[in-house]
Write an enzyme that holds these catalytic residues in place. Structure first.
Site, short mmCIF file in Angstrom:
data_model
loop_
_atom_site.label_atom_id
_atom_site.label_comp_id
_atom_site.label_asym_id
_atom_site.label_seq_id
_atom_site.Cartn_x
_atom_site.Cartn_y
_atom_site.Cartn_z
CB SER A 286 -17.51 -39.49 8.36
OG SER A 286 -17.43 -40.45 7.34
CG ASP A 297 -4.45 -31.81 3.72
OD1 ASP A 297 -4.10 -31.34 4.82
OD2 ASP A 297 -4.63 -33.03 3.52
CE LYS A 311 -17.51 -43.43 10.45
NZ LYS A 311 -17.24 -43.45 9.00
#
Length: 545
Positions: A286, A297, A311
């Site tokens: 999460s 990223d 998740k």
């Protein structure tokens, strides 16, 4: 023109009729449910507990959606508040049952329990005069909790002593730390162990980072292993520590379009240049995956460890009647590359009712800021994978049966002091003493090879080949059968590492456990190795390993 008008009328009729039919089905089934419960309550042979029965039915219904859509009854609200705020009123101990004795298994640092002189291994006999040893069904944890400013009297017996003593502890607000430890691994590498994302997580990370910078930190290891996640806004704020203001962090998309939102970094960063190694494993989930994925990223750091849990679902909490709450999944989140890391498809069940993993064939490729290829639908994959070695069954048994814990109690009693945590190791003589003691303890286990052999034997019997192979099977069984003593020697290094950590926590609590593990932690060692080769670090971030 008439045709256009007719088609519009037909569309409007369809769009309004369908929701009406849906609401009718909801009302009809709720009426059926209420009628059924009334009949059960009236005619069932035993008395029905309405609170327990209704909660069971609600839990079963929500379980059919996903594990994160949860109902909190009024009695559970305190646990819910503890989970979201990281605070509760108590003294800061974890109590477990050790051979039928209510024993203090862990003490949180800086809490009333530590300040009062309580020790790990203390047996609790009474709480405020209530004999909890003889009365079954009593939860010691609930008796110990209470309002800040009040006191609780614990009657305890310490390991190695028959003396019974009373210790009075003042209750206070116990804050569960998100950053369970931070410090310098060596002269230039700092370490932050982030284990949760409740309402003070970003403040704790900022404080830890700034203090480490003041101590000369030039490189950072951010440990997100075993972090189950938490509040989304905390993940955004923590990413903001390392990324420029206005950087996109995460966006959410769900059924209610008005709730869809893109979260950006709102504050000036603390440091956008310091090299970072982020540690993840299969239990990083999460919000932890948001931080790890965003760092990846933006090519802001290198991920080390194992693939994260996967998740990518967002929950919000809705207030219900009678002081109850519903935590409901409302959206999926997407990190800056555009990928969603949700690994399990709860909307399409397998024939047996279980939820399946998203198949690799449906996963899509995305690109990081520098053009590296990353994929959605399977958690966040590390840039450097460190294979997770399974613990030998003997080590698992020693831990689960509290044999390591009991020996640590014995060691603590016999050795009033030990070296600092970073320097502490058990000698060969110490380990030999442990093995002599351990073989007499009650624990047993079945190795994977033994299980496989038992399965082979069962198959041979079922298919009527056993008589043909019984001699070979029995010989093999004799050859691979384990003995406690031989396994304690065979897996000495693995067991010794676990035992050292169990002993250290008795002296230095959680901080000591982390410091003692630096030298043997494979992910931390991989991060230190990478930081010694900054050309490799930069090459990975450019897309070449």
């Amino acid at each position: 023109m008439g045709g256009y008008r007719n088609s519009s009328i037909q569309y409007l009729a369809f769009s309004f009729t369908d929701p009406g039919e849906r609401f009718f089905e909801i009302a009809k089934n709720l009426d059926i449910y209420a009628t059924l419960f009334k009949e059960l309550n009236r005619y069932y042979v035993d008395e029905i507990n309405p609170n327990k029965t209704i909660k069971t039915s609600i839990d079963a219904m929500l379980k059919s959606f996903d594990p994160y859509t949860v109902y909190y009854a009024e009695d559970d609200i305190e646990d819910y508040m503890t989970m979201t705020t990281g605070k509760y009123n108590g003294i800061g101990v974890i109590i477990g049952s050790l051979k039928g004795k209510n024993t203090i298994m862990l003490i949180d640092e800086g809490t009333p329990a530590e300040k009062s002189g309580l020790k790990i291994g203390d047996e609790i006999l009474k709480i405020d005069g209530v004999d909890i040893k003889s009365r079954k069904g009593i939860d010691p944890g609930k008796l110990i909790k209470g309002q800040t400013g009040t006191t609780v009297k614990l009657t305890i017996k310490r390991y190695g002593s028959d003396k019974v003593e009373d210790i009075i502890v003042s209750r206070d607000v116990v804050k569960m730390k998100n950053v369970t430890y931070y410090g310098m691994i060596n002269d230039e590498v700092g370490y932050i162990d982030l284990k949760d994302f409740n309402s003070t997580a970003s403040k704790e990370v900022r404080t830890a980072f700034q203090e480490l910078k003041a101590k000369g930190m030039k490189k950072l290891v951010l440990d997100l292993r075993e972090n189950p996640g938490g509040l989304l806004n905390m993940a955004v704020d923590i990413c903001n520590v390392f990324l420029q203001k206005d950087s996109e962090i995460v966006s959410t998309k769900g059924k209610v379009q008005d709730w869809n939102k893109t979260y950006t970094a709102l504050n000036p960063p603390i440091d956008t240049e310091i090299p970072i190694s982020v540690l993840t494993n299969s239990r990083s989930a999460s919000a932890a995956e948001i931080v790890a994925g965003v760092i990846q990223d933006y090519d802001r750091g290198v991920l080390i460890g194992q693939r994260s849990f996967g998740k990518g679902l967002v929950q919000i909490t809705r207030d219900l009647s009678y002081n109850t709450k519903l935590k409901v999944t409302t959206a999926k989140y997407y990190i800056p590359s555009g990928r969603c890391i949700q690994a399990i498809d709860y909307s399409h069940r397998n024939p047996d009712g279980s939820a399946g993993k998203l198949p690799d064939s449906l996963k899509k490729a995305f690109k990081t800021k520098s053009g590296r290829i990353v994929y959605d639908g399977g958690g966040v994959s590390p840039d450097i994978e460190v294979e997770k070695q399974p613990a030998p069954m003997v080590a698992v048994a020693l831990s689960n049966k509290n044999v390591l814990f009991e020996y640590a109690n014995k060691y603590h009693f016999e050795h009033p002091t030990i070296k600092p945590a970073k320097e502490f190791t058990l000698s060969d003589a110490d380990y030999q003493d442990f093995t002599k003691w351990a073989v007499s303890q009650e624990y047993d286990y079945t190795t994977q090879v033994e299980r496989d052999l038992a399965s082979l034997e069962a198959s041979a019997r079922k298919e009527k080949y056993f008589d043909n192979v019984s001699e070979q099977l029995n010989a093999l069984k004799t050859k691979i059968s384990h003995t406690k003593e031989s396994d304690l020697l065979k897996f000495k290094e693995e067991i010794k590492t676990l035992l050292e950590q169990e002993i250290v926590v008795h002296y230095y609590l959680q901080k000591g456990t982390r410091e003692q593990s630096f030298a043997k932690d494979p992910e931390i060692q991989e991060a230190l190795k990478l930081f010694r080769d900054m050309n490799r670090y930069k090459t990975i971030l450019k897309g070449n390993k």
